[in-house]
Design a protein around this motif. Structure first.
Motif, PDB file in Angstrom:
ATOM      1  N   ALA A 264       0.846  -1.200   0.000  1.00  0.00           N
ATOM      2  CA  ALA A 264       0.000   0.000   0.000  1.00  0.00           C
ATOM      3  C   ALA A 264       0.878   1.244   0.000  1.00  0.00           C
ATOM      4  O   ALA A 264       0.609   2.219  -0.714  1.00  0.00           O
ATOM      5  CB  ALA A 264      -0.925  -0.011   1.221  1.00  0.00           C
ATOM      6  N   PHE A 265       1.945   1.208   0.778  1.00  0.00           N
ATOM      7  CA  PHE A 265       2.847   2.358   0.819  1.00  0.00           C
ATOM      8  C   PHE A 265       3.576   2.531  -0.513  1.00  0.00           C
ATOM      9  O   PHE A 265       3.625   3.631  -1.071  1.00  0.00           O
ATOM     10  CB  PHE A 265       3.840   2.210   1.975  1.00  0.00           C
ATOM     11  CG  PHE A 265       5.024   3.115   1.845  1.00  0.00           C
ATOM     12  CD1 PHE A 265       4.881   4.496   1.956  1.00  0.00           C
ATOM     13  CD2 PHE A 265       6.284   2.607   1.566  1.00  0.00           C
ATOM     14  CE1 PHE A 265       5.970   5.345   1.790  1.00  0.00           C
ATOM     15  CE2 PHE A 265       7.373   3.444   1.403  1.00  0.00           C
ATOM     16  CZ  PHE A 265       7.215   4.820   1.518  1.00  0.00           C
ATOM     17  N   LEU A 266       4.117   1.443  -1.045  1.00  0.00           N
ATOM     18  CA  LEU A 266       4.933   1.550  -2.267  1.00  0.00           C
ATOM     19  C   LEU A 266       4.115   1.965  -3.486  1.00  0.00           C
ATOM     20  O   LEU A 266       4.665   2.507  -4.447  1.00  0.00           O
ATOM     21  CB  LEU A 266       5.687   0.246  -2.532  1.00  0.00           C
ATOM     22  CG  LEU A 266       6.812  -0.070  -1.544  1.00  0.00           C
ATOM     23  CD1 LEU A 266       7.458  -1.406  -1.890  1.00  0.00           C
ATOM     24  CD2 LEU A 266       7.877   1.035  -1.519  1.00  0.00           C
ATOM     25  N   ALA A 267       2.808   1.706  -3.419  1.00  0.00           N
ATOM     26  CA  ALA A 267       1.940   2.111  -4.532  1.00  0.00           C
ATOM     27  C   ALA A 267       2.005   3.622  -4.738  1.00  0.00           C
ATOM     28  O   ALA A 267       1.712   4.129  -5.816  1.00  0.00           O
ATOM     29  CB  ALA A 267       0.511   1.662  -4.263  1.00  0.00           C
ATOM     30  N   THR A 268       2.412   4.352  -3.695  1.00  0.00           N
ATOM     31  CA  THR A 268       2.472   5.816  -3.779  1.00  0.00           C
ATOM     32  C   THR A 268       3.857   6.309  -4.217  1.00  0.00           C
ATOM     33  O   THR A 268       4.067   7.508  -4.360  1.00  0.00           O
ATOM     34  CB  THR A 268       2.145   6.449  -2.405  1.00  0.00           C
ATOM     35  OG1 THR A 268       3.216   6.102  -1.484  1.00  0.00           O
ATOM     36  CG2 THR A 268       0.835   5.936  -1.844  1.00  0.00           C
ATOM     37  N   ILE A 269       4.784   5.391  -4.370  1.00  0.00           N
ATOM     38  CA  ILE A 269       6.170   5.789  -4.686  1.00  0.00           C
ATOM     39  C   ILE A 269       6.504   5.438  -6.128  1.00  0.00           C
ATOM     40  O   ILE A 269       6.465   4.270  -6.511  1.00  0.00           O
ATOM     41  CB  ILE A 269       7.180   5.064  -3.757  1.00  0.00           C
ATOM     42  CG1 ILE A 269       6.818   5.246  -2.284  1.00  0.00           C
ATOM     43  CG2 ILE A 269       8.613   5.526  -4.045  1.00  0.00           C
ATOM     44  CD1 ILE A 269       6.950   6.648  -1.746  1.00  0.00           C
ATOM     45  N   GLU A 270       6.857   6.437  -6.890  1.00  0.00           N
ATOM     46  CA  GLU A 270       7.239   6.182  -8.270  1.00  0.00           C
ATOM     47  C   GLU A 270       8.679   5.688  -8.326  1.00  0.00           C
ATOM     48  O   GLU A 270       9.515   6.134  -7.548  1.00  0.00           O
ATOM     49  CB  GLU A 270       7.114   7.489  -9.059  1.00  0.00           C
ATOM     50  CG  GLU A 270       6.522   7.269 -10.440  1.00  0.00           C
ATOM     51  CD  GLU A 270       6.379   8.572 -11.172  1.00  0.00           C
ATOM     52  OE1 GLU A 270       6.969   8.686 -12.243  1.00  0.00           O
ATOM     53  OE2 GLU A 270       5.682   9.480 -10.630  1.00  0.00           O
ATOM     54  N   GLY A 271       8.954   4.745  -9.222  1.00  0.00           N
ATOM     55  CA  GLY A 271      10.328   4.270  -9.360  1.00  0.00           C
ATOM     56  C   GLY A 271      10.668   3.115  -8.435  1.00  0.00           C
ATOM     57  O   GLY A 271      11.824   2.723  -8.331  1.00  0.00           O
TER      58      GLY A 271
END
Ligand code: PLP
Length: 374
Positions: A264-271
């Motif tokens: 869920a957190f990484l879905a907000t991080i590009e790259g």
């Protein structure tokens, strides 16, 4: 806050301590350290859990792979197809037995052997395929079994990281190929308190052979029909494993919850690519491994370490680039995805004992790193 570890075996032990201590004392009191009733009970409990006809307990996961290959009556120079992107044990036993490892590419998103690349690697000498269910997710067994059937090859599953992983039809990894191999190394999803491993198969013939090989090639006491080895699971480990096997599905659920938080957190991080979840199996998250594109991996590792958050590179050198295989000329194998992943993967802590405070702390630190290093 409790110290964050890649795997927290102490907190896990504390929850099952009375049961474990009682079981270990029980073994001490009977002094049946080898091949005792605990080993037999564990064997049959694991057979029912995996839905497989035969489980052969052995000393560790590497032995399991070695014994499996020994049972196939291969000739020196015969070829075994395997991914290079795996723990060294998978490929090492192939070479140890005088066979030739033939390294095949993995899929970029699932980290597992790419079935579409297998066909081109098959020669007249190819005898077996060893897929690895890396990080806790099944390789594409449907495709792999189809190729193996068409070409008359054995399939040995390296299930050391994926015990408890169910396919969409309910079958379990390790019970699909001709032989499945697993490890009970303490940090594995089903880990004991020392070394341990197991082999499983639905073939009566292979089971009998592997039992014999694991016991000095003995057919009856002091009669040795083939050259084997000595590979046993001891009773204390079996007693621990019986208790932990009953918890395994809950342990897996706890790992999945941690993975969900990271996802869920990484879905907000590009790259940053979070681990893909394939459609044909249910990930058991032995590792939570992300792919960094556009972030410096060493810098992330150092940043986290500075905040007492461990992270690991599994694995910094792929098998085909290891010195031990130089004489095969493996280094010149064309495995661009394997090399690409090797430079970009990083694994975050994942285990059964996280509390919210620890997860919040990891995620807020990751957020800080990704914000500052855009
Ligand atoms: C751990 C592991 C093994 C070897 O198991 P041991 O019990 O350490 O010998 C083999 N293959 C893979 C993929 C592993 O992760």
């Amino acid at each position: 806050m409790k110290k964050i570890q890649m795997v927290d075996l102490i907190s896990q032990y504390e929850k099952i301590k009375p049961e474990v201590d009682r079981a270990i004392s029980g073994v001490l009191e009977t002094a049946q350290f080898i091949n005792g009733p605990e080993v037999r009970s564990f064997q049959s409990e694991l057979e029912s859990y995996l839905g497989v006809k035969h489980v052969i307990p052995c000393a560790n996961g590497t032995d399991a792979l070695q014994i499996a290959l020994m049972a196939l009556d291969l000739k020196p120079g015969d070829e075994v197809i395997t991914p290079s992107f795996t723990y060294i044990a998978t490929t090492e036993v192939i070479a140890l037995l005088g066979l030739k490892p033939v390294f095949v590419e993995v899929e970029q998103d699932t980290f597992c052997i790419d079935p579409s690349k297998i066909e081109a690697a098959i020669t007249e000498r190819t005898k077996a395929i060893v897929p690895v269910h890396l990080y806790g997710q099944a390789a594409n067994m449907k495709e792999i079994m189809k190729i193996a059937k068409d070409r008359g090859l054995y399939v040995i599953e390296d299930n050391a990281q994926a015990i408890g992983c169910r396919m969409e039809d309910g079958t379990m990894t390790g019970a699909i190929g001709d032989i499945g191999c697993t490890s009970f190394f303490p940090s594995k999803n089903l880990g004991c308190y020392g070394d341990g491993g197991a082999i499983c198969t639905n073939s009566d013939e292979l089971a009998e052979k592997m039992r014999m090989i694991a016991n000095h090639g003995q057919s009856k006491r002091y009669y040795h029909d083939v050259v084997g080895c000595n590979s046993r699971l001891d009773s204390i480990q079996a007693a621990v494993l019986r208790i932990k096997l009953r918890q395994l599905d809950d342990y897996i659920e706890a790992r999945r919850k941690v993975a969900d938080r990271y996802d869920a957190f990484l879905a907000t991080i590009e790259g940053v690519q979070s681990p893909a979840r394939n459609s044909y199996s249910k990930h058991v998250f032995h590792q939570y491994t992300m792919i960094l594109e556009g972030y410096d991996r060493d810098a992330l590792n150092a940043f986290l370490a500075d905040r007492d958050i461990p992270s690991m590179i599994y694995y910094p050198v792929p098998a085909h680039r290891q010195k031990m295989f130089a004489h095969f000329g493996s280094d010149s194998a064309d495995l661009p995805v394997t090399d690409w992943l090797t430079e970009r993967v990083i694994s975050l802590p994942i285990h059964t004992e996280f509390d919210e405070e620890q997860l919040d702390y990891i995620i807020s630190n990751l957020q800080e790193f990704f914000n500052n290093n855009k």
